[in-house]
Design a protein around this motif. Structure first.
Motif, PDB file in Angstrom:
ATOM      1  N   ASP A  85       0.816  -1.221   0.000  1.00  0.00           N
ATOM      2  CA  ASP A  85       0.000   0.000   0.000  1.00  0.00           C
ATOM      3  C   ASP A  85       0.850   1.273   0.000  1.00  0.00           C
ATOM      4  OD1 ASP A  85      -2.326  -1.456  -0.030  1.00  0.00           O
ATOM      5  OD2 ASP A  85      -2.628  -1.365   2.135  1.00  0.00           O
ATOM      6  N   TYR A  86       2.121   1.147   0.358  1.00  0.00           N
ATOM      7  CA  TYR A  86       3.037   2.289   0.392  1.00  0.00           C
ATOM      8  C   TYR A  86       4.011   2.276  -0.792  1.00  0.00           C
ATOM      9  CZ  TYR A  86       1.195   2.670   5.110  1.00  0.00           C
ATOM     10  OH  TYR A  86       0.349   2.791   6.186  1.00  0.00           O
ATOM     11  N   ASN A  87       3.696   1.447  -1.800  1.00  0.00           N
ATOM     12  CA  ASN A  87       4.563   1.312  -2.974  1.00  0.00           C
ATOM     13  C   ASN A  87       5.990   0.962  -2.573  1.00  0.00           C
ATOM     14  OD1 ASN A  87       4.255   1.344  -5.859  1.00  0.00           O
ATOM     15  ND2 ASN A  87       5.574   3.127  -5.938  1.00  0.00           N
ATOM     16  N   PHE A  88       6.088   0.171  -1.486  1.00  0.00           N
ATOM     17  CA  PHE A  88       7.374  -0.315  -0.979  1.00  0.00           C
ATOM     18  C   PHE A  88       8.336   0.834  -0.670  1.00  0.00           C
ATOM     19  CE2 PHE A  88       5.328  -3.521  -3.534  1.00  0.00           C
ATOM     20  CZ  PHE A  88       5.291  -4.597  -2.668  1.00  0.00           C
ATOM     21  N   TYR A  89       7.765   1.968  -0.234  1.00  0.00           N
ATOM     22  CA  TYR A  89       8.536   3.166   0.091  1.00  0.00           C
ATOM     23  C   TYR A  89       9.451   3.600  -1.049  1.00  0.00           C
ATOM     24  CZ  TYR A  89       7.028   2.600   4.939  1.00  0.00           C
ATOM     25  OH  TYR A  89       6.276   2.489   6.090  1.00  0.00           O
ATOM     26  N   ASN A  95      10.854   7.422 -17.724  1.00  0.00           N
ATOM     27  CA  ASN A  95      10.599   8.472 -18.717  1.00  0.00           C
ATOM     28  C   ASN A  95       9.554   9.468 -18.200  1.00  0.00           C
ATOM     29  OD1 ASN A  95      12.379   7.085 -20.478  1.00  0.00           O
ATOM     30  ND2 ASN A  95      10.700   5.744 -21.092  1.00  0.00           N
ATOM     31  N   ASP A  96       9.724   9.827 -16.917  1.00  0.00           N
ATOM     32  CA  ASP A  96       8.880  10.802 -16.219  1.00  0.00           C
ATOM     33  C   ASP A  96       7.436  10.341 -16.002  1.00  0.00           C
ATOM     34  OD1 ASP A  96      10.886  12.697 -15.710  1.00  0.00           O
ATOM     35  OD2 ASP A  96      10.717  13.463 -17.759  1.00  0.00           O
ATOM     36  N   GLU A  97       7.165   9.051 -16.194  1.00  0.00           N
ATOM     37  CA  GLU A  97       5.854   8.473 -15.871  1.00  0.00           C
ATOM     38  C   GLU A  97       5.992   7.674 -14.586  1.00  0.00           C
ATOM     39  OE1 GLU A  97       2.832   8.594 -17.532  1.00  0.00           O
ATOM     40  OE2 GLU A  97       3.684  10.091 -18.894  1.00  0.00           O
ATOM     41  N   ASN A  98       5.190   8.037 -13.566  1.00  0.00           N
ATOM     42  CA  ASN A  98       5.258   7.307 -12.298  1.00  0.00           C
ATOM     43  C   ASN A  98       4.884   5.848 -12.498  1.00  0.00           C
ATOM     44  OD1 ASN A  98       6.036   9.550 -10.842  1.00  0.00           O
ATOM     45  ND2 ASN A  98       3.934  10.130 -10.362  1.00  0.00           N
ATOM     46  N   TYR A  99       5.597   4.980 -11.794  1.00  0.00           N
ATOM     47  CA  TYR A  99       5.373   3.543 -11.907  1.00  0.00           C
ATOM     48  C   TYR A  99       4.917   3.002 -10.554  1.00  0.00           C
ATOM     49  CZ  TYR A  99       6.264  -1.411 -12.619  1.00  0.00           C
ATOM     50  OH  TYR A  99       6.133  -2.789 -12.703  1.00  0.00           O
ATOM     51  N   LEU A 100       3.698   2.462 -10.518  1.00  0.00           N
ATOM     52  CA  LEU A 100       3.205   1.799  -9.311  1.00  0.00           C
ATOM     53  C   LEU A 100       3.691   0.361  -9.320  1.00  0.00           C
ATOM     54  CD1 LEU A 100      -0.464   3.110  -8.994  1.00  0.00           C
ATOM     55  CD2 LEU A 100       1.526   3.744  -7.633  1.00  0.00           C
ATOM     56  N   ILE A 101       4.289  -0.060  -8.220  1.00  0.00           N
ATOM     57  CA  ILE A 101       4.920  -1.371  -8.149  1.00  0.00           C
ATOM     58  C   ILE A 101       3.856  -2.412  -7.832  1.00  0.00           C
ATOM     59  CG2 ILE A 101       6.671  -2.736  -6.968  1.00  0.00           C
ATOM     60  CD1 ILE A 101       7.981   0.033  -6.220  1.00  0.00           C
ATOM     61  N   PRO A 102       3.569  -3.334  -8.761  1.00  0.00           N
ATOM     62  CA  PRO A 102       2.536  -4.336  -8.494  1.00  0.00           C
ATOM     63  C   PRO A 102       3.015  -5.455  -7.570  1.00  0.00           C
ATOM     64  CG  PRO A 102       3.446  -4.665 -10.683  1.00  0.00           C
ATOM     65  CD  PRO A 102       4.096  -3.420 -10.123  1.00  0.00           C
ATOM     66  N   GLU A 103       4.316  -5.726  -7.601  1.00  0.00           N
ATOM     67  CA  GLU A 103       4.873  -6.804  -6.787  1.00  0.00           C
ATOM     68  C   GLU A 103       6.389  -6.650  -6.705  1.00  0.00           C
ATOM     69  OE1 GLU A 103       4.462 -10.647  -8.598  1.00  0.00           O
ATOM     70  OE2 GLU A 103       5.146  -9.937 -10.552  1.00  0.00           O
ATOM     71  N   VAL A 104       6.972  -7.311  -5.735  1.00  0.00           N
ATOM     72  CA  VAL A 104       8.424  -7.439  -5.691  1.00  0.00           C
ATOM     73  C   VAL A 104       8.754  -8.918  -5.857  1.00  0.00           C
ATOM     74  CG1 VAL A 104       8.766  -5.388  -4.271  1.00  0.00           C
ATOM     75  CG2 VAL A 104       8.506  -7.610  -3.156  1.00  0.00           C
TER      76      VAL A 104
END
Length: 195
Positions: A85-89, A95-104
């Motif tokens: 929920d914290y995008n793994f801090y 390329n200046d587009e934010n990336y939401l991390i779906p998994e590690v």
């Protein structure tokens, strides 16, 4: 009355500032361009001795001062679920587009000397049509319960690649200032292109 209210607000802010952080972690980042269609950002978080002691006491169930595969699984389920929920801090922009991390991936827990560390990989899909690209990474806790330290002289690594040229820089990103405007996270910017 207004004066007393202002003093109380000021004191509350000061106490809140001194109440944090609770955890400290050194961060190493490794960038790998060898995976087809991805840049892999690997992280290693090395915790302070007090936090490490608590993790060992909670999860090293057989007291052998190392984590078995089942103990690592227990830690992983707690940590990964809690940090998703914290995008793994981790703030990542490709390329200046934010990336939401779906998994590690490849989550691991170990102990070095007296310090517990977590390792994990983040796979960021790259734009195959672009010749030159940029990835930016910053690791920080906006609520400042955890203070992350990135050693810029010894904590940034690159896996050798015969496919990609790269160059990097780092700076405090003032646009991401957090915790009552007191801190700006250190951001790593990597420009890379196909050879």
């Amino acid at each position: 009355m207004k004066k007393i209210y202002l003093i109380l607000i000021t004191m509350a802010t000061i106490f809140q500032a001194f109440a944090h952080p609770h955890l400290f972690a050194g961060v190493d980042l490794t960038f790998d361009f060898n995976q087809t269609g991805y840049v892999v950002v690997s992280q290693k978080w090395v915790f302070d001795d007090m936090t490490s002691k608590i993790i060992v006491e909670d999860y090293d169930l057989n007291d052998d001062y190392k984590f078995s595969s089942s103990e690592i699984k227990d830690i992983e389920s707690y940590v990964v679920d809690g940090l998703k929920d914290y995008n793994f801090y981790t703030d990542i922009a490709l390329n200046d587009e934010n990336y939401l991390i779906p998994e590690v991936k490849n989550f691991f827990v170990g102990i070095e000397d007296i310090c517990v560390y977590y390792e994990f990989d983040i796979y960021v899909p790259v734009d195959k049509l672009k010749q030159e690209q940029n990835v930016k990474v910053s690791v920080y806790d906006k609520e400042f319960y955890t203070k992350f330290f990135l050693n810029t002289s010894k904590g940034i690594f690159f896996t050798e690649s015969d496919k990609v040229n790269y160059e990097f820089s780092y700076y405090e990103n003032k646009d991401k200032t957090f915790y009552y405007g007191q801190f700006s996270p250190l951001e790593i910017s990597v420009n890379f292109s196909s050879k």
